[in-house]
Scaffold this motif. Sequence first.
Motif, PDB file in Angstrom:
ATOM      1  N   ASN A   1       3.321  -7.255   8.537  1.00 18.50           N
ATOM      2  CA  ASN A   1       4.151  -6.882   9.682  1.00 18.50           C
ATOM      3  C   ASN A   1       4.642  -5.427   9.605  1.00 18.50           C
ATOM      4  OD1 ASN A   1       5.863  -7.274   7.555  1.00 18.50           O
ATOM      5  ND2 ASN A   1       7.410  -8.397   8.714  1.00 18.50           N
ATOM      6  N   ASP A   2       4.188  -4.656   8.621  1.00 14.61           N
ATOM      7  CA  ASP A   2       4.605  -3.265   8.442  1.00 14.61           C
ATOM      8  C   ASP A   2       3.620  -2.322   9.133  1.00 14.61           C
ATOM      9  OD1 ASP A   2       6.837  -3.953   7.010  1.00 14.61           O
ATOM     10  OD2 ASP A   2       5.936  -3.576   5.055  1.00 14.61           O
ATOM     11  N   LEU A   3       3.541  -2.426  10.450  1.00 11.89           N
ATOM     12  CA  LEU A   3       2.520  -1.694  11.198  1.00 11.89           C
ATOM     13  C   LEU A   3       2.594  -0.184  11.003  1.00 11.89           C
ATOM     14  CD1 LEU A   3       0.134  -1.690  13.109  1.00 11.89           C
ATOM     15  CD2 LEU A   3       1.756  -1.696  15.027  1.00 11.89           C
ATOM     16  N   ILE A   4       3.754   0.405  11.176  1.00 14.27           N
ATOM     17  CA  ILE A   4       3.841   1.870  11.100  1.00 14.27           C
ATOM     18  C   ILE A   4       3.474   2.379   9.700  1.00 14.27           C
ATOM     19  CG2 ILE A   4       5.410   3.856  11.253  1.00 14.27           C
ATOM     20  CD1 ILE A   4       6.569   2.548  13.777  1.00 14.27           C
ATOM     21  N   PRO A   5       3.986   1.796   8.618  1.00 16.11           N
ATOM     22  CA  PRO A   5       3.535   2.262   7.303  1.00 16.11           C
ATOM     23  C   PRO A   5       2.026   2.084   7.092  1.00 16.11           C
ATOM     24  CG  PRO A   5       5.568   1.034   7.072  1.00 16.11           C
ATOM     25  CD  PRO A   5       5.113   0.866   8.507  1.00 16.11           C
ATOM     26  N   ILE A   6       1.460   1.014   7.618  1.00 16.19           N
ATOM     27  CA  ILE A   6       0.011   0.807   7.514  1.00 16.19           C
ATOM     28  C   ILE A   6      -0.712   1.939   8.241  1.00 16.19           C
ATOM     29  CG2 ILE A   6      -1.930  -0.630   8.294  1.00 16.19           C
ATOM     30  CD1 ILE A   6      -0.070  -3.086   7.824  1.00 16.19           C
ATOM     31  N   LEU A   7      -0.279   2.226   9.462  1.00 20.24           N
ATOM     32  CA  LEU A   7      -0.926   3.281  10.240  1.00 20.24           C
ATOM     33  C   LEU A   7      -0.742   4.650   9.591  1.00 20.24           C
ATOM     34  CD1 LEU A   7       0.029   2.114  13.849  1.00 20.24           C
ATOM     35  CD2 LEU A   7      -2.195   1.865  12.692  1.00 20.24           C
ATOM     36  N   GLN A   8       0.427   4.901   9.020  1.00 16.24           N
ATOM     37  CA  GLN A   8       0.663   6.179   8.341  1.00 16.24           C
ATOM     38  C   GLN A   8      -0.288   6.347   7.152  1.00 16.24           C
ATOM     39  OE1 GLN A   8       4.864   5.530   7.700  1.00 16.24           O
ATOM     40  NE2 GLN A   8       5.410   7.117   9.201  1.00 16.24           N
ATOM     41  N   GLU A   9      -0.444   5.287   6.390  1.00 14.60           N
ATOM     42  CA  GLU A   9      -1.342   5.370   5.231  1.00 14.60           C
ATOM     43  C   GLU A   9      -2.793   5.511   5.673  1.00 14.60           C
ATOM     44  OE1 GLU A   9      -2.167   3.201   0.938  1.00 14.60           O
ATOM     45  OE2 GLU A   9      -0.522   2.465   2.180  1.00 14.60           O
TER      46      GLU A   9
ATOM     47  N   GLU B   1      -8.980  -1.700  14.852  1.00 14.60           N
ATOM     48  CA  GLU B   1      -9.477  -3.044  15.150  1.00 14.60           C
ATOM     49  C   GLU B   1      -9.341  -3.940  13.927  1.00 14.60           C
ATOM     50  OE1 GLU B   1     -13.413  -2.083  16.505  1.00 14.60           O
ATOM     51  OE2 GLU B   1     -12.742  -1.764  18.580  1.00 14.60           O
ATOM     52  N   GLU B   2      -9.645  -3.387  12.752  1.00 17.85           N
ATOM     53  CA  GLU B   2      -9.521  -4.155  11.508  1.00 17.85           C
ATOM     54  C   GLU B   2      -8.057  -4.498  11.228  1.00 17.85           C
ATOM     55  OE1 GLU B   2     -11.136  -6.184   8.251  1.00 17.85           O
ATOM     56  OE2 GLU B   2     -12.084  -5.351  10.030  1.00 17.85           O
ATOM     57  N   VAL B   3      -7.155  -3.560  11.479  1.00 16.20           N
ATOM     58  CA  VAL B   3      -5.721  -3.827  11.321  1.00 16.20           C
ATOM     59  C   VAL B   3      -5.315  -4.981  12.239  1.00 16.20           C
ATOM     60  CG1 VAL B   3      -3.385  -2.906  11.710  1.00 16.20           C
ATOM     61  CG2 VAL B   3      -5.115  -1.485  10.576  1.00 16.20           C
ATOM     62  N   SER B   4      -5.808  -4.965  13.459  1.00 16.75           N
ATOM     63  CA  SER B   4      -5.486  -6.018  14.416  1.00 16.75           C
ATOM     64  C   SER B   4      -5.959  -7.379  13.921  1.00 16.75           C
ATOM     65  CB  SER B   4      -6.118  -5.698  15.779  1.00 16.75           C
ATOM     66  OG  SER B   4      -5.883  -6.748  16.684  1.00 16.75           O
ATOM     67  N   VAL B   5      -7.193  -7.436  13.457  1.00 14.95           N
ATOM     68  CA  VAL B   5      -7.763  -8.702  12.977  1.00 14.95           C
ATOM     69  C   VAL B   5      -6.997  -9.213  11.758  1.00 14.95           C
ATOM     70  CG1 VAL B   5      -9.803  -9.716  11.869  1.00 14.95           C
ATOM     71  CG2 VAL B   5     -10.063  -8.289  13.906  1.00 14.95           C
ATOM     72  N   ARG B   6      -6.734  -8.330  10.820  1.00 17.26           N
ATOM     73  CA  ARG B   6      -6.113  -8.740   9.551  1.00 17.26           C
ATOM     74  C   ARG B   6      -4.621  -9.038   9.666  1.00 17.26           C
ATOM     75  NH1 ARG B   6      -9.082  -6.506   4.963  1.00 17.26           N
ATOM     76  NH2 ARG B   6      -7.390  -7.268   3.648  1.00 17.26           N
ATOM     77  N   THR B   7      -3.928  -8.387  10.618  1.00 16.20           N
ATOM     78  CA  THR B   7      -2.477  -8.603  10.737  1.00 16.20           C
ATOM     79  C   THR B   7      -2.113  -9.556  11.863  1.00 16.20           C
ATOM     80  OG1 THR B   7      -2.162  -6.754  12.272  1.00 16.20           O
ATOM     81  CG2 THR B   7      -1.969  -6.271   9.888  1.00 16.20           C
TER      82      THR B   7
END
Length: 156
Positions: free
Chosen positions: A25-33, A47-53
């Motif tokens: 559920n830590d979308l912004i830190p995931i996107l920053q990294e 797309e992979e972030v969407s599928v996995r989260t």
Amino acid sequence: MPDEANSLSVNLDKCHSILSRAASNDLIPILQEMQEEYGYLPMAAMEEVSVRTGIPLSRIYGVVTFYAQFSLVPRGKHTIRLCAGTACHIKGAPDIGEKIADVLQVEEGETTPDYKFTHKTVACLGTCFLAPVMMIDDRYYGKLTEEKTEEILKSY
């Protein structure tokens, strides 16, 4: 969504590694990294972030386009930010911008073909005493002249 970003082949190994360490559920830190790793946010990675989260791609895209820190197109290794504030403008920032464009052969807002530099103009860098001023990555360069600007760029 930008065609240029979609047309590049992306190795998702970095994406998988980031997602394996992150809370879902830590979308912004995931996107920053992700952006730190790729230099931008490739569509395949989002797309992979969407599928996995389980976060809808539309929500991810909304976050990415809302925050200026994120980019959907590849940026250069070095980001040049030229101040366009009043003090910088009066002291020659437009001429410095032309010199940057001339040396790098890209217009403001563009990235060099070798992805070495992205040339941006910003409203203010908050360092009026250095006018005209630019930043390259996190380093300030002030009291610029066209000659000094060229020397600085060539040092990279």
